[in-house]
Enzyme design. Structure first.
Site, PDB file in Angstrom:
ATOM      1  N   GLY A  46      -6.326  24.444   0.590  1.00  0.00           N
ATOM      2  CA  GLY A  46      -5.667  25.530  -0.118  1.00  0.00           C
ATOM      3  C   GLY A  46      -6.191  25.629  -1.533  1.00  0.00           C
ATOM      4  O   GLY A  46      -6.687  24.646  -2.091  1.00  0.00           O
ATOM      5  N   GLN A  51      -6.613  28.030 -10.369  1.00  0.00           N
ATOM      6  CA  GLN A  51      -7.583  26.947 -10.195  1.00  0.00           C
ATOM      7  C   GLN A  51      -9.018  27.421 -10.343  1.00  0.00           C
ATOM      8  O   GLN A  51      -9.920  26.609 -10.570  1.00  0.00           O
ATOM      9  CB  GLN A  51      -7.420  26.313  -8.803  1.00  0.00           C
ATOM     10  CG  GLN A  51      -6.136  25.526  -8.647  1.00  0.00           C
ATOM     11  CD  GLN A  51      -6.091  24.845  -7.290  1.00  0.00           C
ATOM     12  OE1 GLN A  51      -5.677  25.449  -6.313  1.00  0.00           O
ATOM     13  NE2 GLN A  51      -6.540  23.613  -7.216  1.00  0.00           N
ATOM     14  N   CYS A  89      -5.280  17.333  -4.809  1.00  0.00           N
ATOM     15  CA  CYS A  89      -5.479  18.676  -5.349  1.00  0.00           C
ATOM     16  C   CYS A  89      -6.886  18.768  -5.910  1.00  0.00           C
ATOM     17  O   CYS A  89      -7.341  17.844  -6.592  1.00  0.00           O
ATOM     18  CB  CYS A  89      -4.450  18.930  -6.448  1.00  0.00           C
ATOM     19  SG  CYS A  89      -4.642  20.538  -7.249  1.00  0.00           S
ATOM     20  N   LEU A  90      -7.573  19.878  -5.623  1.00  0.00           N
ATOM     21  CA  LEU A  90      -8.936  20.051  -6.134  1.00  0.00           C
ATOM     22  C   LEU A  90      -8.965  20.018  -7.657  1.00  0.00           C
ATOM     23  O   LEU A  90      -9.982  19.667  -8.250  1.00  0.00           O
ATOM     24  CB  LEU A  90      -9.514  21.386  -5.630  1.00  0.00           C
ATOM     25  CG  LEU A  90      -9.637  21.535  -4.104  1.00  0.00           C
ATOM     26  CD1 LEU A  90     -10.139  22.932  -3.744  1.00  0.00           C
ATOM     27  CD2 LEU A  90     -10.540  20.471  -3.516  1.00  0.00           C
ATOM     28  N   HIS A 131       2.620  23.833  -2.289  1.00  0.00           N
ATOM     29  CA  HIS A 131       1.695  23.303  -3.306  1.00  0.00           C
ATOM     30  C   HIS A 131       0.958  24.445  -4.010  1.00  0.00           C
ATOM     31  O   HIS A 131       0.863  24.474  -5.248  1.00  0.00           O
ATOM     32  CB  HIS A 131       0.719  22.347  -2.606  1.00  0.00           C
ATOM     33  CG  HIS A 131      -0.349  21.765  -3.479  1.00  0.00           C
ATOM     34  ND1 HIS A 131      -0.515  20.404  -3.661  1.00  0.00           N
ATOM     35  CD2 HIS A 131      -1.342  22.359  -4.218  1.00  0.00           C
ATOM     36  CE1 HIS A 131      -1.554  20.201  -4.475  1.00  0.00           C
ATOM     37  NE2 HIS A 131      -2.075  21.366  -4.821  1.00  0.00           N
ATOM     38  N   GLU A 132       0.456  25.413  -3.214  1.00  0.00           N
ATOM     39  CA  GLU A 132      -0.330  26.503  -3.816  1.00  0.00           C
ATOM     40  C   GLU A 132       0.560  27.454  -4.623  1.00  0.00           C
ATOM     41  O   GLU A 132       0.161  27.920  -5.700  1.00  0.00           O
ATOM     42  CB  GLU A 132      -1.103  27.277  -2.743  1.00  0.00           C
ATOM     43  CG  GLU A 132      -2.079  26.454  -1.911  1.00  0.00           C
ATOM     44  CD  GLU A 132      -2.968  25.536  -2.728  1.00  0.00           C
ATOM     45  OE1 GLU A 132      -3.316  25.871  -3.880  1.00  0.00           O
ATOM     46  OE2 GLU A 132      -3.300  24.452  -2.224  1.00  0.00           O
ATOM     47  N   HIS A 135       1.205  26.230  -7.977  1.00  0.00           N
ATOM     48  CA  HIS A 135       0.104  26.497  -8.925  1.00  0.00           C
ATOM     49  C   HIS A 135       0.314  27.830  -9.657  1.00  0.00           C
ATOM     50  O   HIS A 135      -0.080  27.967 -10.821  1.00  0.00           O
ATOM     51  CB  HIS A 135      -1.239  26.580  -8.193  1.00  0.00           C
ATOM     52  CG  HIS A 135      -1.923  25.258  -8.001  1.00  0.00           C
ATOM     53  ND1 HIS A 135      -2.313  24.451  -9.055  1.00  0.00           N
ATOM     54  CD2 HIS A 135      -2.308  24.605  -6.881  1.00  0.00           C
ATOM     55  CE1 HIS A 135      -2.914  23.367  -8.581  1.00  0.00           C
ATOM     56  NE2 HIS A 135      -2.919  23.433  -7.264  1.00  0.00           N
TER      57      HIS A 135
HETATM   58 NI    NI Z   1      -3.736  22.052  -5.915  1.00  0.00          NI
END
Ligand code: NI
Length: 198
Positions: A46, A51, A89-90, A131-132, A135
């Site tokens: 995701g 991000q 997380c990226l 989670h997304e 963000h």
């Molecule tokens: Ni993330």
């Protein structure tokens, strides 16, 4: 399509609230495609607008059931039943931790054609959506972590936490299961040998 630069923790954009999208234009569609490509390139499941430096309410998600491109996603309902699992997380490299999330959520969004859709998600899909969407409100999973888990070299405390919460890696469980089977087979073989001997 293009691979976008992923912003990492410390970049102030990750702590800002993303703005709603007013219309799904070709530019927005292109951005969603680029987000997906960036996500796949980095082995993510995701990714959210902030991000990749875009403060817009856009996320893409693929937990193995095909890609979702979501514009202005909104959690309509979340189950009281929860789930606990280890997240990453990226934008927060080299850090993993156990996070409690709802077991199920219902999310409303616009798809890439600006059609209103609703999806009921469960398990990893529900976790990923939460989670997304976090963000988009400047929330990082680190804020919700109950226990940091070093997946490469867990400490004794982390291993104890994982064991008591059913979070030991599947491989390890499989190895234990295989060992049990091997022992049983060996036991049977010894038993039949001793039967023959007598
Ligand atoms: Ni993330």
């Amino acid at each position: 399509m293009a691979i976008l630069t992923i912003r990492t923790e410390g970049d102030p954009i990750l702590r800002k609230t993303a703005r709603p999208v007013e219309a799904v234009t070709p530019k927005i569609r292109q951005l969603l495609d680029d987000m997906l490509e960036t996500m796949y390139d980095d082995m993510g499941v995701g990714i959210a607008g902030p991000q990749v430096g875009k403060l817009r309410r856009l996320i893409t998600v693929d937990v193995g059931e095909g890609p979702y491109r979501m514009v202005n996603p909104e959690i309509l309902w979340a189950s009281e039943e929860t789930q606990l699992d280890v997240e990453g997380c990226l934008s927060v490299p080299h850090f993993n931790g156990a996070v409690v999330r709802p077991q199920k959520v219902r999310v409303r969004y616009w798809d890439e054609n600006q059609e209103t859709k609703e999806v009921e998600a469960e398990g990893l899909f529900a976790r990923c959506l939460c989670h997304e969407i976090d963000h988009l409100d400047g929330v990082l999973f680190r804020d919700r972590v109950e226990m940091e888990i070093d997946l490469e070299h867990p400490t004794d405390e982390q291993l104890a936490y994982m064991a008591s919460h059913g979070l030991l890696p599947k491989e390890e469980e499989e190895v234990e299961e295989l060992e049990r089977i091997a022992e049983t087979l060996q036991g049977d073989a010894e038993a039949s040998e001793s039967d023959e001997a007598h």
